[in-house]
Scaffold this active site. Structure first.
Site, PDB file in Angstrom:
ATOM      1  N   ASP A   1     -10.014  14.738  37.708  1.00 32.38           N
ATOM      2  CA  ASP A   1      -9.870  14.755  36.245  1.00 32.38           C
ATOM      3  C   ASP A   1     -11.251  14.992  35.608  1.00 32.38           C
ATOM      4  O   ASP A   1     -11.575  14.414  34.572  1.00 32.38           O
ATOM      5  CB  ASP A   1      -9.212  13.478  35.707  1.00 32.38           C
ATOM      6  CG  ASP A   1      -8.779  13.614  34.249  1.00 32.38           C
ATOM      7  OD1 ASP A   1      -8.816  14.738  33.701  1.00 32.38           O
ATOM      8  OD2 ASP A   1      -8.414  12.588  33.644  1.00 32.38           O
TER       9      ASP A   1
ATOM     10  N   ASP B   1      -1.452  18.571  29.975  1.00 33.23           N
ATOM     11  CA  ASP B   1      -2.391  17.466  30.214  1.00 33.23           C
ATOM     12  C   ASP B   1      -3.341  17.247  29.048  1.00 33.23           C
ATOM     13  O   ASP B   1      -3.859  18.184  28.460  1.00 33.23           O
ATOM     14  CB  ASP B   1      -3.235  17.674  31.463  1.00 33.23           C
ATOM     15  CG  ASP B   1      -4.144  16.479  31.700  1.00 33.23           C
ATOM     16  OD1 ASP B   1      -3.614  15.398  31.970  1.00 33.23           O
ATOM     17  OD2 ASP B   1      -5.371  16.614  31.536  1.00 33.23           O
TER      18      ASP B   1
HETATM   19  O1  DOR Z   1      -9.973  11.199  29.743  1.00 24.71           O
HETATM   20  C1  DOR Z   1      -9.402  12.261  29.639  1.00 24.71           C
HETATM   21  N1  DOR Z   1     -10.064  13.371  29.276  1.00 24.71           N
HETATM   22  N2  DOR Z   1      -8.090  12.320  29.880  1.00 24.71           N
HETATM   23  C2  DOR Z   1      -7.363  13.437  29.622  1.00 24.71           C
HETATM   24  O2  DOR Z   1      -6.186  13.431  29.841  1.00 24.71           O
HETATM   25  C3  DOR Z   1      -8.014  14.626  29.051  1.00 24.71           C
HETATM   26  C4  DOR Z   1      -9.450  14.642  29.377  1.00 24.71           C
HETATM   27  C5  DOR Z   1     -10.211  15.637  28.553  1.00 24.71           C
HETATM   28  O3  DOR Z   1      -9.752  16.769  28.392  1.00 24.71           O
HETATM   29  O4  DOR Z   1     -11.314  15.304  28.109  1.00 24.71           O
HETATM   30 ZN    ZN Z   2      -4.730  13.725  31.672  1.00 22.97          ZN
END
Ligand code: DOR
Ligand code: ZN
Length: 424
Positions: free
Chosen positions: A304, A151
């Site tokens: 997230d 991810d």
């Molecule tokens: O917006 C995001 N931030 N999307 C991601 O896939 C990673 C995440 C991050 O680690 O800051």
């Molecule tokens: Zn992500």
């Protein structure tokens, strides 16, 4: 040692329970659910007016440790989780070093142990998340990872991804994929559309996500592996998953409150606070995400949670990092946007945040069944409050929801029978 939770509305989607019951906990385990229980000597917790639900399971959280402790630590991230009603979380591997071997997995678990939150670090798919060589999935599984994912860094090499899926399938591990074609999105800040045009910036097109979802679905179908699509944000993406599920493909997906609440227009008023990957999309996409939640295409609501420092987010939009925090607002945003709006019954919202993600990760969590761990969130579903980033216990203050009035407030979070958060 007994804890008796009295007078709450108990909702346990896994067993179809929704009634006023007392919950008796003994040694961290749910011993009994029943009416007017009387246990001599038990500690009593008055839950009248509150809803008692399984502790939330957030399968997409960035804890940032090791390597980015200025953004968040395991300790501060877990405190934010507890405040948000989350008792189990899956930590993403984009730390430094990346969680690509058993030693980092063990380190994160050790740091999390004193917090009372059940932290399950996911293992990286490729060494250093570089997309070149697969990690040792067998060793990662032995270290306790519930899933594999790169991810934050979408996997581009299809031969490697196919190999990963074949190995993951043999081990019974799902692969969680952040779907966005890297060449199409580069390091762009916003959705490709009216807002990117207005700002004169290159955008991240929806098709960059949809192509990778289609690709993943086809590989899941061909390999028989379980692919889970992370933070789905586009209507066509939801359509692809819906059709694949109808064909019997082992594909699941999650979304986040920002994708059923906000559109790309938020970037115009909130700048970098609304910068996230995948980006906020259009109202049509927001409606389609809601439809996917209603018809069961979308399996889980996750945060997230992606904390960044104020300095990083103070950079100009094209240079600031993507991501927003979410652990302390997710339940309220889900209740406000889905339950109070009349789109989903309360039990379904709870299921999407507990029973359903637990089931797809094959975790023995997300239910209040007798004999299970006493992981419980007690919340007032109607309580109105205003999101104030300055009250966050997360180090991250990067939220586009600051100042927003929401309904639904966590009062207690209980993990394995211990109260790990109490309001006030
Ligand atoms: O917006 C995001 N931030 N999307 C991601 O896939 C990673 C995440 C991050 O680690 O800051
Ligand atoms: Zn992500």
């Amino acid at each position: 040692m007994h804890l008796l939770i009295k007078g709450g509305r108990v909702i346990d989607p896994a067993y179809g329970v929704d009634e006023c019951l007392d919950i008796c906990i003994e040694n961290g385990i749910i011993k009994q659910l029943g009416r007017d229980l009387d246990i001599p000597g038990a500690q009593i917790l008055d839950a009248s007016g509150l809803t008692a639900a399984p502790g939330l399971v957030d399968m997409h959280v960035h804890l940032r440790e090791p390597g980015f402790e200025a953004k968040e630590t395991v300790s501060t991230g877990c405190a934010a989780a507890a405040k948000g009603g989350v008792t189990t979380l899956v930590a993403m591997p984009n730390t430094r070093p990346a969680a690509d071997g058993p030693d980092i997995i063990r380190l994160v678990r050790e740091k999390a142990a004193p917090t009372g939150v059940n932290v399950l670090p996911a293992g990286a798919v490729t060494a250093g998340q570089k997309g070149q060589a697969l990690t040792d999935f067998t060793a990662l599984k032995a270290a306790g990872v519930p899933a594999l994912t790169d991810d934050g860094v979408p996997i581009q090499n299809l031969a490697l991804l196919r190999q990963a899926l074949l190995q993951a399938r043999a081990l019974g591990l799902p692969l969680l994929d952040h779907c966005e074609d890297r060449d199409m999105v580069q390091n762009y800040a916003v959705n490709e559309g009216t807002v990117s045009e207005q700002l004169g910036l290159p955008g991240r097109p929806a098709i960059a996500e949809e192509l990778q979802i289609m690709r993943d679905v086809m590989l899941a179908e061909e390999t028989g592996a379980h692919v889970h699509i992370c933070h789905i944000s586009t209507g066509k993406g939801v359509d692809i998953v819906r059709q694949a599920k109808a064909r019997g493909v082992h594909v699941t997906c999650e979304t986040c409150p920002q994708y059923f609440t906000l559109t790309q227009d938020e970037v115009l008023s909130q700048g970098t606070m609304a910068r996230v990957n995948p980006p906020l999309r259009t109202q049509v996409d927001v409606e389609a995400i809601r439809t996917g939640l209603i018809d069961g295409t979308i399996d889980a609501i996750v945060t997230d949670h992606a904390p960044h420092t104020a300095e990083e987010k103070a950079k100009p939009l094209p240079d600031a990092p993507s991501g927003m925090v979410g652990l302390e607002t997710s339940l309220a945003l889900a209740l406000t946007g889905l339950y109070h709006s009349g789109l989903l019954p309360l039990g379904r919202v709870i299921s999407l945040m507990s029973a359903s993600p637990a089931a797809l990760l094959r975790l023995d969590k997300g239910t209040l069944g007798t004999g299970r761990d006493a992981d419980i969130v007690l919340f007032d579903p109607d309580a109105e409050w205003v999101v104030d980033k300055n009250q966050f216990v997360s180090k991250g203050r990067n939220t586009p929801f600051h100042g927003r009035t929401v309904r639904g407030k966590v009062k207690y979070t209980i993990s394995q029978g211990n109260i790990i958060y109490q309001e006030g």
